[in-house]
Design a protein around this motif. Structure first.
Motif, PDB file in Angstrom:
ATOM      1  N   VAL A 142       0.874  -1.137  -0.204  1.00 31.22           N
ATOM      2  CA  VAL A 142       0.054   0.061   0.049  1.00 31.22           C
ATOM      3  C   VAL A 142       0.505   0.858  -0.138  1.00 31.22           C
ATOM      4  CG1 VAL A 142      -0.447   0.046   2.593  1.00 31.22           C
ATOM      5  CG2 VAL A 142      -2.339   1.268   1.512  1.00 31.22           C
ATOM      6  N   ARG A 143       0.491   2.079  -0.973  1.00 27.10           N
ATOM      7  CA  ARG A 143       0.976   3.506  -0.670  1.00 27.10           C
ATOM      8  C   ARG A 143       1.113   4.072   0.897  1.00 27.10           C
ATOM      9  NH1 ARG A 143       0.057   6.746  -5.533  1.00 27.10           N
ATOM     10  NH2 ARG A 143      -0.824   8.233  -4.391  1.00 27.10           N
ATOM     11  N   GLU A 144       2.104   4.809   0.960  1.00 29.25           N
ATOM     12  CA  GLU A 144       1.683   5.475   2.124  1.00 29.25           C
ATOM     13  C   GLU A 144       0.824   7.169   2.586  1.00 29.25           C
ATOM     14  OE1 GLU A 144       4.577   9.033   4.494  1.00 29.25           O
ATOM     15  OE2 GLU A 144       5.389   8.783   2.278  1.00 29.25           O
TER      16      GLU A 144
ATOM     17  N   ARG B  81      -5.317   3.525   6.750  1.00 27.60           N
ATOM     18  CA  ARG B  81      -6.461   3.047   6.707  1.00 27.60           C
ATOM     19  C   ARG B  81      -6.423   1.254   7.146  1.00 27.60           C
ATOM     20  NH1 ARG B  81      -6.656   7.286   3.067  1.00 27.60           N
ATOM     21  NH2 ARG B  81      -6.576   5.097   1.315  1.00 27.60           N
ATOM     22  N   ILE B  82      -5.196   0.809   6.588  1.00 24.59           N
ATOM     23  CA  ILE B  82      -5.129  -0.839   6.398  1.00 24.59           C
ATOM     24  C   ILE B  82      -5.381  -0.859   8.058  1.00 24.59           C
ATOM     25  CG2 ILE B  82      -3.643  -2.760   6.045  1.00 24.59           C
ATOM     26  CD1 ILE B  82      -5.220  -1.489   3.712  1.00 24.59           C
TER      27      ILE B  82
ATOM     28  N   VAL C  43     -10.699  -0.611   2.189  1.00 25.90           N
ATOM     29  CA  VAL C  43     -10.585   0.280   2.062  1.00 25.90           C
ATOM     30  C   VAL C  43      -8.718   0.729   2.074  1.00 25.90           C
ATOM     31  CG1 VAL C  43     -11.079   0.265   4.891  1.00 25.90           C
ATOM     32  CG2 VAL C  43      -8.587  -0.292   4.475  1.00 25.90           C
ATOM     33  N   LEU C  44      -9.015   0.068   1.202  1.00 24.76           N
ATOM     34  CA  LEU C  44      -7.843  -0.699  -0.353  1.00 24.76           C
ATOM     35  C   LEU C  44      -8.105   0.274  -2.054  1.00 24.76           C
ATOM     36  CD1 LEU C  44      -4.532  -0.777  -0.334  1.00 24.76           C
ATOM     37  CD2 LEU C  44      -5.013  -3.242  -1.370  1.00 24.76           C
ATOM     38  N   ASP C  45      -7.113   1.255  -1.979  1.00 21.35           N
ATOM     39  CA  ASP C  45      -7.669   1.994  -2.957  1.00 21.35           C
ATOM     40  C   ASP C  45      -7.175   1.315  -4.194  1.00 21.35           C
ATOM     41  OD1 ASP C  45      -8.353   3.338  -4.963  1.00 21.35           O
ATOM     42  OD2 ASP C  45      -8.259   5.220  -4.659  1.00 21.35           O
TER      43      ASP C  45
ATOM     44  N   GLU D  35       0.725   0.337  -7.576  1.00 17.20           N
ATOM     45  CA  GLU D  35       1.499   0.191  -6.155  1.00 17.20           C
ATOM     46  C   GLU D  35       0.676  -0.748  -5.270  1.00 17.20           C
ATOM     47  OE1 GLU D  35       0.798   3.033  -7.234  1.00 17.20           O
ATOM     48  OE2 GLU D  35       2.788   3.985  -7.974  1.00 17.20           O
ATOM     49  N   ASN D  36      -0.910  -0.612  -4.822  1.00 13.27           N
ATOM     50  CA  ASN D  36      -1.939  -0.961  -4.230  1.00 13.27           C
ATOM     51  C   ASN D  36      -1.913  -2.770  -4.746  1.00 13.27           C
ATOM     52  OD1 ASN D  36      -1.721   1.183  -2.964  1.00 13.27           O
ATOM     53  ND2 ASN D  36      -4.039   2.141  -2.594  1.00 13.27           N
TER      54      ASN D  36
END
Length: 324
Positions: A8-10, A15-16, A55-57, A62-63
């Motif tokens: 996951v990006r910064e 949220r994760i 919650v992960l876009d 990158e995600n």
């Protein structure tokens, strides 16, 4: 036990971590990308993936979510977690199911060749009145794949791929029918053929055959979802469809007046298998994760079930009338 790695990006790792609150996990930073690693009992995997995905876009390249199965994990924490879910049924993630059926909506030379060979071997067994040869032919046939693929895609509301699976199934069975008719015609020229007991028994209509097909379709769909190899789960399905289809091609040459009876038997088996597979999909709660997709999938799923139920009831009624 499953291992989950979330990349996951910064701007999204907090949220994760909120979703994973109360769980044990590790976080590492690799070239501006956070890698969050955790282990979970297999029974919790589907629920956990759904929470993370909410919650992960995933619009960002990158995600991503990576799931694997370690050989073994030694941990007192995980041992306690497994004890808590002993009574919970493991559910196969929908992503894994989609990956399983990905190729079932595509017609290729291998499927055609295997089904054709299975049909010819079954034809030999029918003409020789040899049940062993008939059963052996089923090991070659990939017939169950398109049926299972249709049921999964119908559950997910993917009508385009579901239709493709039905098209593959129809093509394979049509190929078996034509090949059996041609082979029977050519053999009959050289050696006059007679109706064996194995052929005659597959010209007798009985509603029980269609009901049996429902149970076979249900059992095979459940077996497939749990990872059972197609060559094992598909044997019973192929045994329910391939011999009657071969007989339909054979009687077209030897006894044309029986083609309607044979066709009804084949149709009842196919619709019964599909009905059973759809029931399995509903009971296993195979559906998309996104709420907006669930409503669409539910509508298509209900339509598929109602259509199949009407066809099954109609065929069962006609079979019962002719049986009596």
């Amino acid at each position: 036990m499953k291992k989950i790695v979330v990349h996951v990006r910064e701007d999204g790792h907090e949220r994760i971590e909120e979703v994973l609150e109360g769980l044990h996990y590790t976080v590492s930073l690799v070239q501006d990308i956070y890698e969050i690693t955790l282990y979970t009992p297999a029974e919790n995997l589907d629920e956990l993936i759904e929470k993370i995905q909410d919650v992960l876009d995933l619009r960002y390249n990158e995600n991503m979510i990576e799931v694997s199965q370690p050989e073994f994990v030694i941990s007192s924490l995980l041992k306690r977690a497994e004890k808590k879910v002993e009574e919970k049924e493991e559910k196969t993630p929908v992503e894994k199911l989609v990956d399983q059926v990905k190729g079932y909506g595509e017609l290729d030379l291998e499927k055609l060749a295997l089904t054709s060979i299975a049909g010819l071997v079954a034809l030999s067994g029918l003409l020789l009145d040899n049940p062993t040869i008939i059963i052996g032919a089923m090991l070659l046939s990939p017939i169950m794949g398109p049926i299972y693929g249709f049921s999964v895609y119908a559950g997910l509301g993917d009508i385009q791929n579901a239709t493709r699976c039905l098209g593959v199934l129809a093509t394979l069975l049509l190929g078996v029918f034509i090949l059996s008719a041609v082979a029977s015609f050519l053999i009959n020229i050289a050696i006059p053929l007679t109706m064996t007991e194995a052929i005659a028994t597959r010209l007798v209509l009985n509603p029980i055959y269609s009901l049996m097909a429902v149970f076979l379709g249900f059992a095979a769909a459940v077996a497939f979802s749990k990872g059972t190899a197609e060559v094992i789960a598909g044997v019973a399905i192929a045994a329910a469809i391939i011999p009657p289809t071969v007989v339909a091609g054979l009687v077209l040459v030897l006894q044309p007046m029986s083609i309607i009876t044979s066709g009804l038997l084949v149709a009842g088996q196919i619709v019964g298998l599909i009905a059973g597979a759809l029931v399995a999909v509903v009971l296993m709660k195979i559906e998309p994760r996104a709420p907006q997709d669930k409503a669409v999938a539910r509508r298509y799923r209900i339509g598929s079930i109602v259509t199949t139920a009407i066809l099954f009831a109609l065929l069962l009624w006609i079979t019962a009338l002719m049986w009596v």
